[in-house]
Design a protein around this motif. Structure first.
Motif, PDB file in Angstrom:
ATOM      1  N   GLU A 132     -56.881  56.995 -57.361  1.00 23.38           N
ATOM      2  CA  GLU A 132     -56.276  58.265 -56.471  1.00 23.38           C
ATOM      3  C   GLU A 132     -55.959  59.664 -57.423  1.00 23.38           C
ATOM      4  N   TYR A 191     -51.099  57.717 -51.230  1.00 19.24           N
ATOM      5  CA  TYR A 191     -52.139  57.509 -50.188  1.00 19.24           C
ATOM      6  C   TYR A 191     -52.247  55.962 -49.826  1.00 19.24           C
ATOM      7  N   ARG A 207     -51.787  54.579 -46.135  1.00 20.91           N
ATOM      8  CA  ARG A 207     -52.947  53.606 -45.348  1.00 20.91           C
ATOM      9  C   ARG A 207     -52.401  52.289 -44.964  1.00 20.91           C
ATOM     10  N   TYR A 244     -58.891  55.978 -41.101  1.00 16.37           N
ATOM     11  CA  TYR A 244     -58.276  56.705 -42.299  1.00 16.37           C
ATOM     12  C   TYR A 244     -59.360  57.244 -42.970  1.00 16.37           C
ATOM     13  N   ARG A 245     -58.925  58.560 -43.372  1.00 16.77           N
ATOM     14  CA  ARG A 245     -59.924  59.273 -44.123  1.00 16.77           C
ATOM     15  C   ARG A 245     -59.092  60.059 -45.158  1.00 16.77           C
ATOM     16  N   ARG A 246     -59.576  60.359 -46.614  1.00 17.33           N
ATOM     17  CA  ARG A 246     -59.074  61.157 -47.204  1.00 17.33           C
ATOM     18  C   ARG A 246     -59.874  62.464 -47.344  1.00 17.33           C
ATOM     19  N   TYR A 284     -55.092  63.940 -45.966  1.00 19.22           N
ATOM     20  CA  TYR A 284     -55.674  62.523 -45.516  1.00 19.22           C
ATOM     21  C   TYR A 284     -55.618  62.716 -43.944  1.00 19.22           C
TER      22      TYR A 284
END
Length: 204
Positions: A136, A171, A175, A187-189, A195
């Motif tokens: 991260e 994050y 998630r 889920y998408r960052r 996010y």
């Protein structure tokens, strides 16, 4: 179809609006914007849903949203706490929230959003989180120049008086909790320090 609402300003929240609008179900009857702020996204949603409700705890933000929405039929704003406000269970075809959920108890807010959706409805949450793992932190460092340059070029700014808070969950924690509460969610960052969670409520 009504004309799209022009952006009076740009920031990393507004950057996510187009993705949110693309997720609105066809023929959407009722949409809910949680933490609507000055109502910019809610006004955009009014072009794709028959009825749109925005809710926010800030009296100043709700006053601004109501003023800006004058003349928009089917668009209403509620001043109150999302977790306790009198909103209809299973009353919405689309629920969205942009950088608001970290102001609340994450799991309680996600469960409430889930309960407010009608079967077959869509939920989109855009949020902030903090870095906790090496991966991260590496992603943050790699994206930092892009974020800075983009903000300068787009002259990033937002409405005055918007409440702010630091995220407490990482994050990874976001998630994991979302996967447990919303089975099958996507889920998408995103590069610009956000996010997104997208989930369709199963049809019973």
């Amino acid at each position: 179809m009504r004309q799209p609402v022009a952006d009076p300003y740009w920031n990393t929240n507004v950057a996510r609006h187009q993705g949110i609008l693309r997720a609105v179900p066809e023929g959407c009857g009722d949409a809910l914007d949680v933490g609507c702020g000055d109502g910019l996204l809610a006004r955009k949603l009014a072009g794709q849903a028959k009825r749109v409700t925005g809710i926010d705890k800030s009296p100043d933000m709700i006053a601004c949203a109501r003023e800006s929405a004058a003349g928009h039929p089917g668009l209403a704003f509620v001043e109150g706490d999302f977790l306790t406000a009198g909103l209809p269970a299973a009353g919405y075809d689309f629920v969205c929230s942009v950088t608001t959920i970290h102001h609340m108890d994450f799991e309680a807010a996600l469960v409430r959003m889930r309960e407010l959706l009608r079967p077959g409805g869509t939920l989109v949450v855009v949020g902030l989180a903090c870095e906790a793992s090496v991966t991260e932190w590496a992603a943050l460092i790699a994206a930092a120049p892009i974020v800075r340059i983009t903000k300068v070029l787009r002259r990033a700014r937002g409405p005055q008086g918007m409440p702010v808070a630091d995220p407490q969950m990482s994050y990874g924690q976001v998630r994991a909790a979302a996967r447990r509460l919303l089975p099958g969610m996507r889920y998408r960052r995103h590069v610009l320090r956000r996010y997104s969670l997208t989930w369709e409520k199963p049809v019973r």
